[in-house]
Each structure stands twice: as structure tokens, then as C-alpha cells.
Enzyme design. Structure first.
Site, mmCIF file in Angstrom:
data_model
loop_
_atom_site.group_PDB
_atom_site.id
_atom_site.type_symbol
_atom_site.label_atom_id
_atom_site.label_comp_id
_atom_site.label_asym_id
_atom_site.label_seq_id
_atom_site.Cartn_x
_atom_site.Cartn_y
_atom_site.Cartn_z
ATOM 1 N N ASN A 218 4.416 -0.735 6.519
ATOM 2 C CA ASN A 218 3.844 0.517 7.039
ATOM 3 C C ASN A 218 3.297 0.271 8.436
ATOM 4 O O ASN A 218 3.380 -0.844 8.952
ATOM 5 C CB ASN A 218 2.758 1.035 6.095
ATOM 6 C CG ASN A 218 1.698 -0.004 5.870
ATOM 7 O OD1 ASN A 218 1.000 -0.412 6.788
ATOM 8 N ND2 ASN A 218 1.599 -0.495 4.634
ATOM 9 N N ASP A 287 2.684 0.072 -1.571
ATOM 10 C CA ASP A 287 2.564 0.594 -2.934
ATOM 11 C C ASP A 287 3.774 0.228 -3.785
ATOM 12 O O ASP A 287 3.714 0.224 -4.997
ATOM 13 C CB ASP A 287 2.396 2.120 -2.916
ATOM 14 C CG ASP A 287 1.027 2.504 -2.385
ATOM 15 O OD1 ASP A 287 0.093 1.696 -2.532
ATOM 16 O OD2 ASP A 287 0.898 3.600 -1.807
ATOM 17 N N ILE A 318 -4.854 -3.750 -5.627
ATOM 18 C CA ILE A 318 -5.855 -4.821 -5.493
ATOM 19 C C ILE A 318 -7.254 -4.324 -5.880
ATOM 20 O O ILE A 318 -7.958 -4.944 -6.683
ATOM 21 C CB ILE A 318 -5.830 -5.399 -4.060
ATOM 22 C CG1 ILE A 318 -4.413 -5.898 -3.731
ATOM 23 C CG2 ILE A 318 -6.874 -6.503 -3.888
ATOM 24 C CD1 ILE A 318 -4.192 -6.320 -2.291
ATOM 25 N N PHE A 335 -10.647 2.302 1.746
ATOM 26 C CA PHE A 335 -10.265 3.253 2.789
ATOM 27 C C PHE A 335 -9.278 4.238 2.165
ATOM 28 O O PHE A 335 -8.584 3.893 1.201
ATOM 29 C CB PHE A 335 -9.589 2.538 3.964
ATOM 30 C CG PHE A 335 -10.582 1.942 4.919
ATOM 31 C CD1 PHE A 335 -11.307 0.823 4.581
ATOM 32 C CD2 PHE A 335 -10.789 2.531 6.160
ATOM 33 C CE1 PHE A 335 -12.237 0.286 5.457
ATOM 34 C CE2 PHE A 335 -11.718 1.994 7.040
ATOM 35 C CZ PHE A 335 -12.450 0.879 6.685
ATOM 36 N N LYS A 349 -9.950 8.766 -5.395
ATOM 37 C CA LYS A 349 -9.704 7.314 -5.275
ATOM 38 C C LYS A 349 -10.998 6.526 -5.499
ATOM 39 O O LYS A 349 -11.004 5.475 -6.134
ATOM 40 C CB LYS A 349 -9.155 6.987 -3.870
ATOM 41 C CG LYS A 349 -7.667 7.252 -3.767
ATOM 42 C CD LYS A 349 -7.111 6.979 -2.390
ATOM 43 C CE LYS A 349 -5.708 7.572 -2.302
ATOM 44 N NZ LYS A 349 -5.157 7.581 -0.970
HETATM 45 N N1 CTP Z 1 -5.185 -0.490 -1.965
HETATM 46 C C1 CTP Z 1 -5.185 -1.610 -2.784
HETATM 47 N N2 CTP Z 1 -4.004 -2.042 -3.332
HETATM 48 C C2 CTP Z 1 -2.869 -1.360 -3.143
HETATM 49 C C3 CTP Z 1 -2.853 -0.190 -2.351
HETATM 50 C C4 CTP Z 1 -4.043 0.222 -1.781
HETATM 51 O O1 CTP Z 1 -6.233 -2.226 -2.977
HETATM 52 N N3 CTP Z 1 -1.758 -1.797 -3.686
HETATM 53 C C5 CTP Z 1 -6.444 -0.068 -1.347
HETATM 54 C C6 CTP Z 1 -6.347 0.152 0.156
HETATM 55 O O2 CTP Z 1 -6.627 -1.032 0.882
HETATM 56 C C7 CTP Z 1 -7.415 1.214 0.395
HETATM 57 C C8 CTP Z 1 -7.432 1.996 -0.899
HETATM 58 O O3 CTP Z 1 -6.796 1.162 -1.874
HETATM 59 O O4 CTP Z 1 -8.688 0.647 0.581
HETATM 60 C C9 CTP Z 1 -6.675 3.298 -0.828
HETATM 61 O O5 CTP Z 1 -5.396 3.084 -0.277
HETATM 62 P P1 CTP Z 1 -4.395 4.307 -0.004
HETATM 63 O O6 CTP Z 1 -3.121 3.753 0.543
HETATM 64 O O7 CTP Z 1 -5.107 5.393 0.754
HETATM 65 O O8 CTP Z 1 -4.175 4.883 -1.450
HETATM 66 P P2 CTP Z 1 -3.306 4.440 -2.676
HETATM 67 O O9 CTP Z 1 -4.240 3.996 -3.757
HETATM 68 O O10 CTP Z 1 -2.243 3.494 -2.255
HETATM 69 O O11 CTP Z 1 -2.685 5.851 -3.106
HETATM 70 P P3 CTP Z 1 -1.632 6.807 -2.316
HETATM 71 O O12 CTP Z 1 -0.787 5.887 -1.457
HETATM 72 O O13 CTP Z 1 -0.877 7.413 -3.445
HETATM 73 O O14 CTP Z 1 -2.436 7.797 -1.535
#
Ligand code: CTP
Length: 408
Positions: A218, A287, A318, A335, A349
């Protein structure tokens, strides 16, 4: 603001705007700054060294190996400065700094200094708009060189357009604001209850391999995470920065762990989490990953059973995973990046990942990716929202660390 005890080097390069530089030096001297000057030989064609020496009350430096100084003259100057200001900065000077060329005293001292460098460009409009100059400026900005101006107006070449050096009082205000921000940061961070606390910060994107030459990733630049790690370090915390692949450097005090995939980031976070007080997940893990990483490059004609070239499976989340083992004294900060229903999704979230605080990035006016500034809303466990104005990511990091340190 007084600039007493501030050591400022003014570099002057060969542009007609050099005739304004003595006014800038005078303003700095009046506010108590100690000013030294370096002129390129082209600059001495526009303004005399005597004028500059008189206003700065210090001998100017022009030559690389003058008789009266030791051969480490350039290093002494580089170490003396709290701030470098090049005014005017010509296209040639910007190009030389961007390419690491050291062929005169000014370019050599700039290459040797650890001090911040501020440039006030001044040149003809076409020279400024030339893609090479623009690339050089963008590159230097990415390395934290500070650009002030140029403004627009009448130019010496009898045209009107962008390329005019800012007026001395405008450059002076930028210098003052630079020192003001620096002071606020130190004072604000010194009194936080973060001394010797263990803080894990994650930053940047993750990469999920598809085959030996392709990956899923990304647009995260890592700048926010690196700025947070630096602010936590300035506050006296023991910082572990777990970073995906980015092109950024960090303070030597910060323990930097480089990872590539989400799984690797997870394992690194898990390893340090046991003893950590805070986990700040500023990274953008992927993701999804390829269900099977191909050993050979996938040919475009090749598809799987469902007729698709690629099958995906979810990666480990994580934050969710660590929220299950977290102790009450450990704080989780997440975040959120949303393109719609920002607050609603961020709150969901926060709850789902059992966070203590979530920071919602705004995508309304500009994308937060690869941008030096950002606008966020901080949302706490009680659902209280605090919107912050758009600010530079380094300033924002200080504001966020101040709030994170107070999470109960
Ligand atoms: N995060 C994480 N592990 C992942 C994906 C995200 O710990 N595999 C953490 C990110 O670092 C951030 C938070 O979760 O602090 C939210 O990430 P975001 O990308 O906004 O949301 P997602 O949980 O991935 O959901 P979506 O992409 O469906 O909005």
C-alpha cells in the site's frame, strides 16, 4: 522571539536577490543571533564581501582552503551551526546539494552538516519550473530540507512569475517559527511520564509476496510512524521502531527492527510486546496475502481453479491478536484510515480491537500518504473526539505523544 545563542549560517549564492540578504542578516543580528556567512564566488559578483562582513560583524568564508584557517575549516563551520539558511538559493545550488556535489565551500559545508538547512529559492520562472529543479526540490524536501518560497512577482529578467526570493522579513519569520517549534517540542515532551517507558511503534507498509518479482502493498510512507518514534524518544522513552520497507532514517537511540511482511511485523511486535508499556500501530499492514507464494514468476495466462490469476487469504490482525494478551498496564493505540463514515468506522475498530485510543486520518482534502502534513481526529475509549488542525507530521507526532502519554 529572541534568537540569542542561536548560531545561524547564511549561505549566499549568485543571484540578483543577494542584494536583499544583508537586510536578513541585520534582522537576525537585531534579534540576538550569532551570524556567520558563506558566499560562493558567483555571489561576490552581486554583493561585496565587505557589505556582508559589516552587517554580520564576522569575517565571511568564501574559500575552501583559506590561509588563515586549518584545513578542517568546513567541518568546524558545519558543526557550529544550529541552522543553515541559503538565501538566495539558485537552481545550481539546489541541484548541487541534491546531487551531493561538494565543489566549493558552501556545498561542502552543507554536505558535512547535521544542522537543518532552509533554502530560499530565487531564479527565473522557467528555471524554477524545470522538472529537474522541481525533482531536486521534492527530493530535498523528502530529506527534511526546508523550503521557504519562492514567491511570485516581477523578476530581474523583466518577466513576471514564480521564482522571486521571499522578502527578508518573510524569511526571518520562517526562521523564528522554526526555532519556536523546536523549543515547544523540547519543553512539551520533557515533562511527560514516558521516561524509561518501553514504547513499540510500527511504521510503513508491509509487503506480501506473490511471486519472486511481485508483491501486494500500500502507499504508506512511514513518515507518521517515524515521527512518533522520534517524539517518544525525545520524551525519554525506550523506543523500538518496527518498520516496513521505507526510505527513512531514524535517531541512533531508537532500536530499529526492519521487517517486510505482515507476519514478520506480527512476530517482531509479539517478541517485544511482553515488556512494553505502549504499542502504537501506525503501520499499514496488508490485510491480504497470496494464499500460495509462487516459486516462479506467474505467467499472465495462468489462472487457478476459480479462473483467477491469484487467490488471497487474510493476514494476521496484529492489534486484534495482541489485544487478547494485553495486561491492564499496557496501552494499545491504533490508527484508522477511512474513505467514508470515518468516525463511525474508527469507533468500531477501537471497540473491536480493544484499543485505548484510535487516531482517525482525514482523507477529505488530501491523502495522508507521502504527505508531510496530516489532519486527524483522536477518539478515546469513552468515544470522546478531539479533532486537531492540519499540521506537519513531526508537530502532529508531538501532539499525539502528549495525549498517548496521558491515556489512563
Ligand atoms: N492493523 C493491524 N493488523 C493488520 C491490519 C491493521 O494491527 N493486519 C492495525 C493498523 O496498524 C491500524 C489499525 O489496525 O492501527 C486499523 O487499520 P486499518 O487498515 O484502518 O483497518 P483494518 O482493521 O485493516 O480494516 P479495513 O482495512 O477493513 O478498514
Amino acid at each position: 522571539m529572541s534568537l540569542k545563542n542561536k548560531n545561524i549560517i547564511i549561505g549566499i549564492t549568485g543571484g540578483i536577490a543577494a542584494y536583499k540578504t544583508p537586510y536578513l542578516i541585520r534582522l537576525l543580528k537585531q534579534s540576538g543571533a550569532e551570524v556567520r556567512t558563506i558566499m560562493t564566488s558567483a555571489a561576490t559578483k552581486f554583493i561585496t564581501p565587505l557589505t556582508i562582513e559589516t552587517v554580520s560583524q564576522n569575517p565571511i568564508a568564501c574559500e575552501m582552503f583559506p590561509d588563515r584557517y586549518a584545513s578542517t575549516h568546513h567541518i568546524d563551520l558545519a558543526e557550529w551551526a544550529d541552522l543553515f539558511v541559503i538565501a538566495p538559493a539558485t537552481a545550481n545550488c539546489i541541484g548541487k546539494i541534491a546531487s551531493g556535489i561538494c565543489d566549493d565551500l558552501l556545498s561542502t559545508v552543507i554536505c558535512a552538516t547535521k544542522a537543518p538547512v532552509m533554502l530560499a529559492p530565487a531564479m527565473n520562472t522557467q528555471m524554477y519550473l524545470n522538472p529537474i529543479t522541481q525533482n531536486n526540490i521534492e527530493y530535498l524536501k523528502s530529506l527534511d530540507y526546508i523550503f521557504v518560497g519562492p514567491g511570485s512577482g516581477e523578476l530581474a529578467c523583466e518577466t513576471t512569475g514564480v521564482g522571486r526570493m521571499l522578502e527578508p522579513d518573510e524569511i526571518y519569520s520562517e526562521i523564528e517559527s522554526f526555532f519556536r517549534k523546536k523549543k515547544v517540542k523540547k519543553v512539551d515532551l520533557a515533562n511527560l511520564p514516558l521516561k524509561n517507558k518501553k514504547v513499540i511503534v510500527t511504521a510503513g507498509p508491509c509487503r506480501e509476496a506473490i511471486d519472486p518479482v511481485r508483491y501486494i502493498s500500500n502507499r504508506s510512507s512511514g513518515k507518521m510512524g517515524y515521527a512518533l518514534a522520534e517524539a517518544a524518544n525525545d520524551a525519554g522513552a525506550e523506543v523500538i521502531l518496527i518498520s516496513g520497507p521505507v526510505n527513512l532514517e531514524t535517531d541512533a537511540n531508537i532500536n530499529l527492527v526492519r521487517v517486510e511482511s505482515t507476519e514478520q511485523m506480527y512476530l517482531a511486535v509479539k517478541k517485544y510486546f511482553k515488556n512494553a508499556h505502549y504499542l502504537i500501530m501506525a503501520a499499514a499492514p496488508a490485510d491480504f496475502k497470496a494464499k500460495k507464494v509462487a516459486i516462479q514468476k506467474i505467467k499472465k495466462e495462468k489462472t487457478n481453479n476459480s479462473g483467477q490469476p491469484l487467490e488471497l487469504s487474510p493476514t494476521v490482525d496484529i492489534l486484534s491478536s495482541l489485544s487478547k494478551v494485553k495486561k491492564p498496564n499496557q496501552k494499545l493505540i491504533g490508527f484508522a484510515l477511512e474513505t467514508e463514515n470515518g468516525v463511525k468506522n474508527a469507533k468500531a475498530k477501537l471497540k473491536a480491537k480493544k484499543l485505548d485510543l484510535i487516531i482517525l486520518n482525514s482523507t477529505e482534502e488530501a491523502t495522508p500518504f507521502d504527505n508531510d502534513s496530516n489532519r486527524v481526529i483522536i477518539i478515546n475509549k469513552q468515544g470522546r473526539q478531539e479533532p486537531l488542525p492540519r499540521m506537519d507530521k513531526k508537530e502532529l507526532a508531538v501532539e499525539l505523544i502528549k495525549r498517548i502519554a496521558k491515556v489512563k
